[in-house]
Design an enzyme around this catalytic site. Sequence first.
Site, PDB file in Angstrom:
ATOM      1  N   GLY A   8       0.842  -1.215   0.007  1.00 44.23           N
ATOM      2  CA  GLY A   8      -0.060   0.150   0.010  1.00 44.23           C
ATOM      3  C   GLY A   8       0.899   1.184   0.107  1.00 44.23           C
ATOM      4  N   ARG A  35      -1.976  -9.702   0.433  1.00 45.45           N
ATOM      5  CA  ARG A  35      -2.428 -11.026  -0.500  1.00 45.45           C
ATOM      6  C   ARG A  35      -1.901 -10.979  -1.760  1.00 45.45           C
ATOM      7  NH1 ARG A  35      -7.614 -10.919  -2.255  1.00 45.45           N
ATOM      8  NH2 ARG A  35      -7.637  -8.691  -2.386  1.00 45.45           N
ATOM      9  N   ASP A  79      -4.022 -14.394   3.041  1.00 43.93           N
ATOM     10  CA  ASP A  79      -5.225 -13.892   3.236  1.00 43.93           C
ATOM     11  C   ASP A  79      -5.425 -13.732   4.744  1.00 43.93           C
ATOM     12  OD1 ASP A  79      -7.765 -13.249   3.258  1.00 43.93           O
ATOM     13  OD2 ASP A  79      -8.512 -15.049   2.076  1.00 43.93           O
ATOM     14  N   THR A 104      -2.931  -1.941   6.663  1.00 44.15           N
ATOM     15  CA  THR A 104      -3.713  -2.416   5.872  1.00 44.15           C
ATOM     16  C   THR A 104      -5.335  -2.502   6.236  1.00 44.15           C
ATOM     17  OG1 THR A 104      -4.036  -4.537   4.513  1.00 44.15           O
ATOM     18  CG2 THR A 104      -3.661  -4.646   6.727  1.00 44.15           C
ATOM     19  N   TRP A 105      -6.297  -2.707   5.515  1.00 46.27           N
ATOM     20  CA  TRP A 105      -7.543  -2.893   6.010  1.00 46.27           C
ATOM     21  C   TRP A 105      -8.530  -3.629   4.915  1.00 46.27           C
ATOM     22  CZ3 TRP A 105     -12.018  -0.212   3.294  1.00 46.27           C
ATOM     23  CH2 TRP A 105     -11.689   0.774   2.386  1.00 46.27           C
ATOM     24  N   LYS A 144     -10.535  10.277   9.951  1.00 44.63           N
ATOM     25  CA  LYS A 144     -11.879   9.877  10.132  1.00 44.63           C
ATOM     26  C   LYS A 144     -12.290   9.303  11.475  1.00 44.63           C
ATOM     27  CE  LYS A 144     -14.333   6.731   8.073  1.00 44.63           C
ATOM     28  NZ  LYS A 144     -15.414   6.660   9.132  1.00 44.63           N
ATOM     29  N   TYR A 200     -12.143   1.749  13.019  1.00 42.20           N
ATOM     30  CA  TYR A 200     -10.906   2.412  13.417  1.00 42.20           C
ATOM     31  C   TYR A 200     -10.970   1.866  14.971  1.00 42.20           C
ATOM     32  CZ  TYR A 200      -9.772   5.200   9.241  1.00 42.20           C
ATOM     33  OH  TYR A 200      -9.381   5.630   8.203  1.00 42.20           O
TER      34      TYR A 200
END
Length: 395
Positions: free
Chosen positions: A41, A64, A82, A107-108, A151, A182
């Site tokens: 990312g 992944r 995964d 990551t998310w 956020k 979060y």
Amino acid sequence: MRARTQPAENPSRQLPMAVGKCNGAEAATKNNIAAIFGVTGLVGKELLRKLLSKSRWKVYGIARKPEITPIQNSNYHFISCDLLNPSEAQRKLSLIQDHVTHVFWVTWASQFPIDTQQCYDQNKAMMTNALNALIPTTNSLKHFSLQTGMKHYVSLQCHSAGKEVCYYDEGSPRASGGYNFYYALEDLMRERLGEKVAWSVHRPGLIMGSSQRTLFNFMGCLGLYGSICKYLNLPFVFGGTRECWEEMHIDGSDARLVAEQHIWAATNEKIYSSDGQAFNAINGPSFMWKDIWPAIGLKFGVEVPNNMFSTEFVFSRELGDKGGVWREIVEEEGLVQTEMEDLANWEFLDMLFRCPVKMLGTREKADRLGYTTKCNTLDSVLYWIDNMREEKLIP
């Protein structure tokens, strides 16, 4: 301190990597061993680059799918995993659980819409699976670094359309409404790490970086938009709300700054806390799109009309059918083979430029504790355009 308000103005099966030695000389126990979850990312890539540039670091990168152009370094090993699969996470992460000293969670899970219960539950499950594999037997883990975002302080479901600007600090309360994952991740840190491991949470704003594996990739959107405008000789228009255009609305966060802040907090034992240290991870000076949009257009060499702002221009509608145009550009310019969707998410850009709430913060805490690096957001944007060009992602 809590959120401050002021009147509105227009002013990131074999043992995968040898852990006994580093650089063929020093024992692994004398070195730092990092696990980066989300290594492909925006911030993950920068974390990897920065850690490998430092001495006495070994790095495991977990995602992944690997990068299209894999990193080749004897101190780095990629683990395809995964994390939503408990047995796979247990099997693959158990190989490194006794060695890792620092975890970076950047990551998310993005399968479901943000702020839905499905998204909340899925992200909590993903981190739970990783912690179940890493935590029970580890004696080496020193610090866990979690990344969420600004956020944290607002709800997209429950918002007011006031004319005040709030600058949120790390002690500002959680927003009510929706299922903000979060909060689930922070609560999980506090519950599972307890008094055993120090941890920190970093809250960036709009991240500027380069990745081919990121759903909310602002620079990918901007890079393709500018490239398509130049190729088709289209005007470089800002499509959104007048508030987003004319007012300070969101903080920029350069991926380099965010990654370095993660490392600073993870390696600075003077600020370690087993109850978690929270830090806003933002560039510093606030900005307005109307002030920097002309310079961005100039960087792409496109026509910037006198009236750059339009409420009628919707990116997903105007650019959603330009996949064939992008393939032509890739072929003619000899770029890395990508589809438009690998780099750009026009729905995200529409959401960003029409966001009903402001996400602005203060970085006083990080400054006070010693992390004083700042970035100018326009400079960040221009840097990452150059970086994407160097990577042959855009012309």
